[in-house]
Design an enzyme around this catalytic site. Structure first.
Site, PDB file in Angstrom:
ATOM      1  N   GLU A 168      -4.488   8.392  -2.570  1.00  0.00           N
ATOM      2  CA  GLU A 168      -5.014   7.125  -2.063  1.00  0.00           C
ATOM      3  C   GLU A 168      -5.321   6.172  -3.215  1.00  0.00           C
ATOM      4  OE1 GLU A 168      -4.848   6.596   1.044  1.00  0.00           O
ATOM      5  OE2 GLU A 168      -5.957   4.733   1.317  1.00  0.00           O
ATOM      6  N   HIS A 189       1.758   4.690  -2.721  1.00  0.00           N
ATOM      7  CA  HIS A 189       1.960   6.118  -2.426  1.00  0.00           C
ATOM      8  C   HIS A 189       3.351   6.569  -2.896  1.00  0.00           C
ATOM      9  CE1 HIS A 189      -1.658   7.001  -0.179  1.00  0.00           C
ATOM     10  NE2 HIS A 189      -1.432   6.089   0.749  1.00  0.00           N
ATOM     11  N   HIS A 213       0.838  -1.204   0.000  1.00  0.00           N
ATOM     12  CA  HIS A 213       0.000   0.000   0.000  1.00  0.00           C
ATOM     13  C   HIS A 213       0.879   1.263   0.000  1.00  0.00           C
ATOM     14  CE1 HIS A 213      -3.661   2.318   1.204  1.00  0.00           C
ATOM     15  NE2 HIS A 213      -2.775   3.093   1.808  1.00  0.00           N
ATOM     16  N   GLU A 214       1.812   1.322   0.912  1.00  0.00           N
ATOM     17  CA  GLU A 214       2.683   2.505   1.000  1.00  0.00           C
ATOM     18  C   GLU A 214       3.565   2.622  -0.247  1.00  0.00           C
ATOM     19  OE1 GLU A 214       1.892   4.569   3.170  1.00  0.00           O
ATOM     20  OE2 GLU A 214       0.798   3.292   4.580  1.00  0.00           O
TER      21      GLU A 214
END
Lengths: 505, 505
Positions: free
Chosen positions: A301, A274, A270-271
């Site tokens: 997001e 980003h 997930h990160e």
């Protein structure tokens, strides 16, 4: 005119220099924040808070300097190129938000935020809403003052003024129908998914423990495969995982649970989403300029969820990752089979905690928060009624009732640290992620094939071209339209959920 | 008057606020520097350099703000308490140094420094002095401009103006006789020590490898024993070990050689001496004020060398440490006996490289550099003559001639990054360390006993009271006199060398 050459002499050029300094102060603060979370011993906290406050003051002072309005006006007449025009538009946006608030209000908000956040930590632990209720009331009053002041300046409703801070151009009137549509869909869908799950044997859970070092190694391997450039970033540990640092030097953090490798791994992926966005933002002349910033929290997001949810929980990705995971943890047997790991990764289980939620129930958590914060900002609901309203919403949307406020309305830091108007971006991001990934796969068959082969370069190239490299040149709506052919459309996200959770094998 | 209460209204109070901000910017820079050395991926370098330059500019601007001279003058008439007076004196010192240099000269020096340092890295590797000679010439010219401008303002000779920057009050006229005395002593002493060493069997070298993790564990154990507070600091690795961070949050770094544990360990103990000083500087109201800064580089170096050389290479300390080292590395046999490790730690071997030098030959390295830089700043020597003069000095003082300039006049970064006038502080620090440790042991028998027992609290208490907690309240000379009963006296250092290297068992 030659924008780059004439920069020193023009009002626009002067603005670029000012915003470059503001960006450098922001970079310094970002690194000091990362250090505070990932490296700093406890005894450094007091001085670090003062360092950060000073850097914030200095950068605020630069942004509201008396010369700014005149420079912004004059620069508009200097025959700017399109990217310069977009940069000027973003500069004005920053200046408008900053100058809308009188200094004493900024300070009052900051004081109310720190006071409330500090007590919230204890209140959450004790599941005692009454304990933090007075400070939250004070903070809510100040946030409403801030919303009103920004609203007056921008000609918006107060809640939209808060939204606009996190998601430029975000408006409740556009979000409402999207969320209503999604809520109606979910009210039926969640039950059908749960029925379908019950009709199949439950997936097996691989046996741990999973040493943190092995988890870290797998995380690094997958980050690298996805295109994370370790010349421009690191992976470390912190209590609350995040993606920080600067566009040249992205600092990811995670937290390892030796009983469950999936938590940290999916967090890292997930990160990484980003991070890939930050690393792909416009560089060169634009580095440090507002037009080179991330477009807003919805697109940010969308990038994390595109990687985590769209790519890394897909059957194709899991088929590629499964043998690598088994090897890293010395796993063998049916629990490590790709199909089992896939089903494990898309299990749906309604729960109290947003950050532990699966892809299907997550939007319900967000819709509940968005509705409650709207009502509180508008003054349509009393703060004393929050816990009951929260619990009632969970009963209605998810069929569960929190046993206490610790796993209820005290669970998230957002309201208690002043981040009102932030929650909607999570689900708007999830919807945008589905739509972007859908468009990407349609535009280039190499993208889907690459995900199955562990070659993520075609996907990254598409994202660089259509999302990352656009920075803040376009509005969110225009970016989505250019990249996918239409503005945000909940049908794509619903079709994705339908395909993965009901139609999928 | 009540200085603390009236602070907001007075010129002095305004100065405290300004210098507090300058200190916070310095703290932020220091942390960003540490990160650059210990954590930052290479791709972050360019932006980091700009962040640091901006923070430096902002803090310089605060220091030379137009209101400063008037505030400094008015504060002197406000009936200050002694610590406030000392603080005002130090504020004026900072302001005088900063305002003595016109902005264009500051920038010219900075440019010459970066240009020269960058080429020096390659020139050192290639042992090619001619390669860096032009940029070093440019830098030397700018440093001489800077020295002259500061000298004019302070009424000092140019070299003293440079010295004063690192060692406030340091004057060549006082250093000359000390160094002359020491040089005369060493010219005979080094040979006698070498003769004596040859008359005994060489100490045994413990067999490695010594895993970095074990080295780190031993380092942490000894840091803690010496009184390092891990709530206020960390130990990490970097290419060039240093002690950075802030007074609340000290960041030590080291570098592990798995073939030789003593290098990193003695380095860690050295930096721990620096760290204990930083951590013991005045806090509370004085935190961030110039009077709470370290007194200068002589006292700073005295604290690192007091721990490394006076304490940790002593027979008593090694007797305590030897079994701990053997245990940490799984060592056994005569090489791990305390007497052997002691003799290994005080071996004297003339060599080309200053940072590898032993306690006895180290001053010769410094005396050579101090003399050469004096001549270059004064214009008494041409830069083209530096390599030959360097090599001649090594032949005369140490009886060895560098085979090339890489291990000769190119070995240290100092001159190539603009740090002229720094070298003398190393040996003045070594002499001060001997004198302070001598005074400490005389004043309290618990100190020597504590070192033998691994209880360093009595020593730390003495240092806190007589050195650390004094900050910059006194001049270096007054501090030494108060703490030891007399100004710096080379006799104590010579007696220490005599006792350890000739009289000792």
């Amino acid at each position: 005119m030659d924008g780059a050459r004439a920069v020193g002499q023009t009002a626009y050029g002067r603005l670029e220099a000012i915003f470059r300094r503001i960006a450098l102060l922001g970079d310094a603060r970002s690194l000091l924040h990362w250090d505070m979370a990932a490296m700093m011993p406890a005894g450094g906290a007091e001085s670090r808070a003062e360092q950060l406050a000073l850097l914030e003051t200095l950068s605020h002072d630069m942004l509201v300097a008396p010369e700014l309005p005149d420079l912004l006006d004059r620069a508009g007449d200097e025959g700017l190129e399109p990217w310069e025009q977009a940069n000027l538009r973003e500069m004005r946006r920053h200046w408008t938000h900053a100058s809308a608030l009188p200094t004493d209000l900024v300070e009052a908000v900051a004081r109310a935020e720190s006071a409330c956040e500090m007590v919230w930590r204890e209140a959450r632990q004790k599941a005692d809403f009454a304990m933090v209720r007075p400070l939250l009331g004070e903070l809510l009053d100040r946030v409403r003052d801030k919303a009103q002041a920004t609203a007056d300046r921008l000609g918006l409703a107060p809640y939209d003024a808060l939204l606009d801070h996190y998601e430029p151009g975000g408006r409740a009137a556009e979000i409402d129908p999207l969320f209503a549509d999604l809520e109606a869909f979910l009210s039926d869908f969640i039950g059908r998914v749960l029925d379908r799950q019950r009709a199949h044997p439950a997936p097996l859970t691989p046996d741990g423990p999973f040493p943190a070092e092995s988890q870290r190694a797998v995380g690094l391997e997958m980050m690298a495969a996805l295109g994370f450039d370790f010349d421009h970033g690191r992976l470390d540990t912190s209590h609350h995982p995040f993606c920080g640092g600067t566009h040249d030097d992205v600092r990811l953090t995670t937290r390892y649970d030796e009983a469950d490798f999936a938590k940290a791994l999916m967090g890292v992926l997930h990160e990484t989403g980003h991070a890939l966005y930050d690393l792909g933002l416009p560089g060169g002349r634009w580095r440090g300029q507002p037009v080179a910033d991330a477009r807003g929290m919805v697109i940010h997001e969308s990038q994390s969820l595109l990687i985590e949810m769209q790519v890394c929980r897909s059957r194709d990705f899991i088929a590629w990752a499964a043998p690598r995971l088994a090897k890293a943890f010395g796993g063998a047997g049916p629990a490590w089979a790709a199909d089992n790991l896939y089903r494990l990764g898309i299990r749906v289980r309604p729960g109290f905690i947003r950050i532990d939620a699966d892809e299907v129930t997550y939007p319900a958590h967000v819709i509940i928060r968005a509705r409650l914060e709207r009502a509180l900002i508008a003054g349509d609901m009393k703060l004393d009624d929050l816990p009951a309203a929260w619990n009632e919403s969970y009963g209605r949307l998810l069929g569960i009732t929190p046993p206490d406020d610790g796993v209820g309305c005290l669970q998230d830091i957002h309201w208690y640290c002043g981040a009102w108007g932030y929650f909607p971006t999570y689900t708007l991001g999830a919807m945008s992620a589905a739509q972007l990934f859908d468009a990407a796969r349609r535009s280039d068959p190499a993208i889907a094939k690459g995900v199955a082969d562990g070659d993520f370069r075609p996907l990254l190239a598409w994202l660089r071209r259509h999302v990352h490299g656009r920075g803040s040149f376009l509005s969110t709506r225009a970016l989505m339209t250019e990249a996918t052919g239409r503005p945000l459309d909940p049908a794509v996200f619903k079709a994705h959920l339908q395909a993965r959770y009901l139609d999928g094998a």
